[in-house]
Design an enzyme around this catalytic site. Structure first.
Site, PDB file in Angstrom:
ATOM      1  N   ARG A   1      -6.613  -2.851 -13.522  1.00  0.00           N
ATOM      2  CA  ARG A   1      -6.284  -1.686 -14.339  1.00  0.00           C
ATOM      3  C   ARG A   1      -5.025  -1.942 -15.166  1.00  0.00           C
ATOM      4  O   ARG A   1      -5.002  -1.745 -16.373  1.00  0.00           O
ATOM      5  CB  ARG A   1      -6.086  -0.484 -13.415  1.00  0.00           C
ATOM      6  CG  ARG A   1      -6.281   0.848 -14.077  1.00  0.00           C
ATOM      7  CD  ARG A   1      -6.220   1.969 -13.081  1.00  0.00           C
ATOM      8  NE  ARG A   1      -7.186   1.798 -12.031  1.00  0.00           N
ATOM      9  CZ  ARG A   1      -6.967   1.220 -10.859  1.00  0.00           C
ATOM     10  NH1 ARG A   1      -5.773   0.790 -10.524  1.00  0.00           N
ATOM     11  NH2 ARG A   1      -7.943   1.083 -10.008  1.00  0.00           N
ATOM     12  N   THR A   2      -3.994  -2.404 -14.490  1.00  0.00           N
ATOM     13  CA  THR A   2      -2.719  -2.659 -15.163  1.00  0.00           C
ATOM     14  C   THR A   2      -2.863  -3.792 -16.176  1.00  0.00           C
ATOM     15  O   THR A   2      -2.357  -3.712 -17.296  1.00  0.00           O
ATOM     16  CB  THR A   2      -1.650  -3.010 -14.106  1.00  0.00           C
ATOM     17  OG1 THR A   2      -1.583  -1.943 -13.168  1.00  0.00           O
ATOM     18  CG2 THR A   2      -0.291  -3.204 -14.748  1.00  0.00           C
TER      19      THR A   2
ATOM     20  N   LYS B   1       0.420 -26.902  -7.468  1.00  0.00           N
ATOM     21  CA  LYS B   1       1.060 -28.193  -7.710  1.00  0.00           C
ATOM     22  C   LYS B   1       2.535 -28.175  -7.305  1.00  0.00           C
ATOM     23  O   LYS B   1       3.273 -29.085  -7.605  1.00  0.00           O
ATOM     24  CB  LYS B   1       0.921 -28.573  -9.191  1.00  0.00           C
ATOM     25  CG  LYS B   1      -0.479 -29.000  -9.555  1.00  0.00           C
ATOM     26  CD  LYS B   1      -0.558 -29.444 -10.993  1.00  0.00           C
ATOM     27  CE  LYS B   1      -2.002 -29.793 -11.370  1.00  0.00           C
ATOM     28  NZ  LYS B   1      -2.174 -29.832 -12.833  1.00  0.00           N
TER      29      LYS B   1
ATOM     30  N   ARG C   1       3.275  -9.605 -13.024  1.00  0.00           N
ATOM     31  CA  ARG C   1       2.956  -8.838 -11.827  1.00  0.00           C
ATOM     32  C   ARG C   1       3.060  -9.786 -10.656  1.00  0.00           C
ATOM     33  O   ARG C   1       2.490 -10.884 -10.712  1.00  0.00           O
ATOM     34  CB  ARG C   1       1.509  -8.338 -11.941  1.00  0.00           C
ATOM     35  CG  ARG C   1       0.930  -7.776 -10.663  1.00  0.00           C
ATOM     36  CD  ARG C   1       1.187  -6.294 -10.587  1.00  0.00           C
ATOM     37  NE  ARG C   1       0.495  -5.631  -9.531  1.00  0.00           N
ATOM     38  CZ  ARG C   1       0.277  -4.312  -9.518  1.00  0.00           C
ATOM     39  NH1 ARG C   1       0.690  -3.562 -10.515  1.00  0.00           N
ATOM     40  NH2 ARG C   1      -0.327  -3.744  -8.518  1.00  0.00           N
TER      41      ARG C   1
ATOM     42  N   HIS D   1       7.567  -0.376 -10.533  1.00  0.00           N
ATOM     43  CA  HIS D   1       6.440  -0.458 -11.459  1.00  0.00           C
ATOM     44  C   HIS D   1       6.819   0.475 -12.611  1.00  0.00           C
ATOM     45  O   HIS D   1       6.229   1.527 -12.794  1.00  0.00           O
ATOM     46  CB  HIS D   1       5.161   0.000 -10.755  1.00  0.00           C
ATOM     47  CG  HIS D   1       3.908  -0.248 -11.512  1.00  0.00           C
ATOM     48  ND1 HIS D   1       3.864  -0.996 -12.664  1.00  0.00           N
ATOM     49  CD2 HIS D   1       2.628   0.149 -11.275  1.00  0.00           C
ATOM     50  CE1 HIS D   1       2.622  -1.050 -13.102  1.00  0.00           C
ATOM     51  NE2 HIS D   1       1.861  -0.356 -12.285  1.00  0.00           N
TER      52      HIS D   1
END
Lengths: 324, 324, 324
Positions: free
Chosen positions: A72-73, A102, A123, A151
């Site tokens: 959604r974000t 890596k 995020r 957020h």
């Protein structure tokens, strides 16, 4: 964003017409002026014709780094960036990102991506990682959620939704229900609302009640009422901001079942609430709001989601244009 | 697409120059007129200069929601949308979609995405899910395959390929080989061909023969012949539509090996077929068509794949412009 | 790219102003003229205004097929393609590609994607797969790394970085440290440098020393020195190209720890090196270069990474315009 010595400083660092931040990491960094500046900018962008909007970031690149998936974000940020004419690169999932496997450090990932992008949206499940990214990066960082910490774009779109719907924030009576103890969105919004003259109602079971810190803070800017009873003040509220009660919070699943069902919003509330009463929710919902309410004029949660687009456009367009 | 009461109805709801659908869910919903309308629109788009095509959906957003991965179909839709100037958001894989894992319902995912996109393309393993999405969504839905049920854009591109190659559909002799019992593409195309005067040949082992329903339907619009022998009518055919025989259909692996090899198309067919004979296949193939045929003038399967682009462009451009 | 008989041949197949390749598969295919042509084109693109650059591939589609994840390389190619105005389709991860799981051959995947894209960028764990793709495809292929074999765009960006930084390649003294036995980047760059008059220094433990073939080759175009001692020639070098020593190369983990730490670059080198000395590294680093060097004028590795954009733009823009 790392401040380089060669950075050209904005001529009006704290004037009433500018935005003071070069990164969006935490709502704690926002002055009331910063908040109002974004809300104003978002309302301008919401009305702007798409062909004009498309020119704003033409030729720019926005990176979306989702170290944990959040569809959604991510879609909301990507749409916002594309609407502004920017190109988007990035990853949706840590598993499609080879960097970690890596052995590359988070710092180096940021130092790499800042070479490709004009602005980075990150995020991460790790609290504080976006703040660290902002210290390292010569490009602006937007925090799209760091674990249970911050957020900020959610809080800004919540504020934008309230102002757009009621024409103001001052003077409103806003309730919060559900998990007020752990709920990141609730803490952040309640704190931000203390910039305004708002009465706050905290509706939660004892186990999940609002932490004292936020209660005290809310008292500075308006009246505060606490209750376990969803119906007690329902008729007074302009807005109820409902949140999910997560199973994981309860050692006893039977206790969870009992409490969860107490805070369900369904058609039973309709006879109690004001005509202009609105329900907000950060989504996704599980069963906190019965779908039968979706078609009522009280349902604001999908409009709230839509408001994420202009708010994110406002932030992206302002930050991607910041001089360095 | 959910019909809202406030929806502005098209002025010419069933005129010869309009398309009657607001969603593309099943070939069952298409009248012959609808099919012809799409084929005509696709042929116009195929010839259009890219700079003109790019303006058609400028400023629009198309969402591609792949609840199961399907690279070929996804890339084709994404290219079609981008060729029309639209921006694309979405996910390629249910694992990069967080919605499901947070317990969000399919309905809510659609209600969320309709806020971000002007048109939604959905691929799902669950039969009927796209129909459900269309009922919920205020934006048009295109079904990009729902389990073993429907994949309407495949059928439309098959029809477009036939018409483009032969200049007509009426009067052709079209064979189907392979798994005619379970093959979704075969059923859907055979049904759609019954809008035209076509002779149909069903070539399959007893275990996988065409269901009686489709045989009867085919008889309404032309002659029908059934055989287990790939070579029996080969010299008569204009087109052979070959399909894969899936191992999973057979309890006995030896039986599978025997049958599979009977329907392989290779250079042995070359002496039997008409000069203008064409092989079609929905791809991916495993070993049904020997690669030695790829360079012959009979191989139509990669052109068929290319034809998916203008057909999908036609659908996207028409639906994204539908008034609500 | 498969050469079709109907292909319109370039009028000046080996003139000084043209690029001789239709695919970028291996540095072995590059003449010195080809290399210089790309470096020149990259420097033009690096200075070009984004609005002009955006028109170069307007209406074109570039496919990025990552059969193994490699975020850094993928983002760099996607940004390059988008900067040129192309649209990008593809997959970041074999798991989001359904083709393999449905049993489709690599050949067929290429034959499918060439129908959707004007140019294909492929990363694969299988050596030789991009060469095979180029034989099959009617569209240009760029190898974005095939196992331990080739990664030609890395070598080209290394050369571009050297030329851009020093204004020349001839006459420089370039050292290589770390794993010189297995290091793909080192072999490829050392070989390419033999087109120029360069002295090469190979600094590695016995177990990981430069293969004799490359040592002999380097001797053709300049002096060559071999040592196990990082500090021995450090004061002479214009550039040290450091690489990672991988744990997997050592049966004995203690031996790995000992050797790894010997080749770490940190502030101790600062008193030994020339003022204009530069450190290059293909990234990601683990601990070969101490982050304390990042802010010194010797750190060239992030600029090196940035240089991947104009170099990839050069290749994409040239190849996507190749006549067929």
């Amino acid at each position: 964003m790392k401040k380089k010595s060669k950075r050209i400083k904005s001529k009006k660092p704290e004037s009433k017409t500018s935005f003071s931040l070069t990164d969006v990491i935490s709502m704690q960094d926002f002055s009331k002026h910063d908040i109002e500046f974004i809300l104003e900018k978002a309302s301008i962008l919401e009305l702007m014709h798409s062909s004009k909007k498309k020119t704003i970031l033409f030729g720019k690149t926005v990176a979306t780094l989702f170290f944990e998936p959040s569809t959604r974000t991510r879609l909301s940020f990507e749409k916002a960036a594309q609407d502004l004419g920017a190109e988007v690169i990035g990853f949706a999932d840590p598993n499609t990102s080879s960097s970690g496997s890596k052995g590359e450090s988070f710092s180096d990932t940021i130092k790499v991506v800042e070479r490709y992008a004009d602005l980075i949206i990150a995020r991460t499940p790790i609290e504080g990682a976006p703040r660290r990214a902002a210290e390292i990066s010569s490009k602006p960082i937007i925090n799209a959620g760091d674990g249970s910490n911050q957020h900020p774009t959610q809080t800004l779109l919540d504020l934008y939704t309230i102002k757009k719907t009621f024409g103001k924030i001052d003077g409103l009576k806003i309730g919060f229900s559900g998990d007020l103890k752990y709920g990141r969105t609730v803490h952040s919004l309640s704190k931000a609302l203390s910039h305004y003259k708002v009465d706050q109602y905290f509706i939660a079971p004892k186990e999940l009640e609002m932490p004292q810190y936020y209660v005290e803070n809310a008292k500075k800017s308006g009246k505060v009422k606490l209750t376990e009873d969803l119906y007690k003040y329902l008729g007074e509220l302009d807005i109820l901001y409902a949140t999910r009660i997560q199973k994981e919070r309860f050692p006893d699943p039977i206790e969870y079942q009992r409490i969860k069902n107490v805070y369900i919003l369904d058609s039973k509330i309709l006879s109690k609430v004001k005509k202009t009463f609105k329900i907000m929710h950060p989504l996704p919902r599980v069963n906190e709001i019965d779908p039968s309410l979706d078609e009522t004029p009280h349902a604001l949660y999908f409009d709230q989601l839509s408001n994420g687009i202009p708010v994110r456009e406002a932030l992206i367009s302002i930050l991607a244009g910041v001089k360095k």
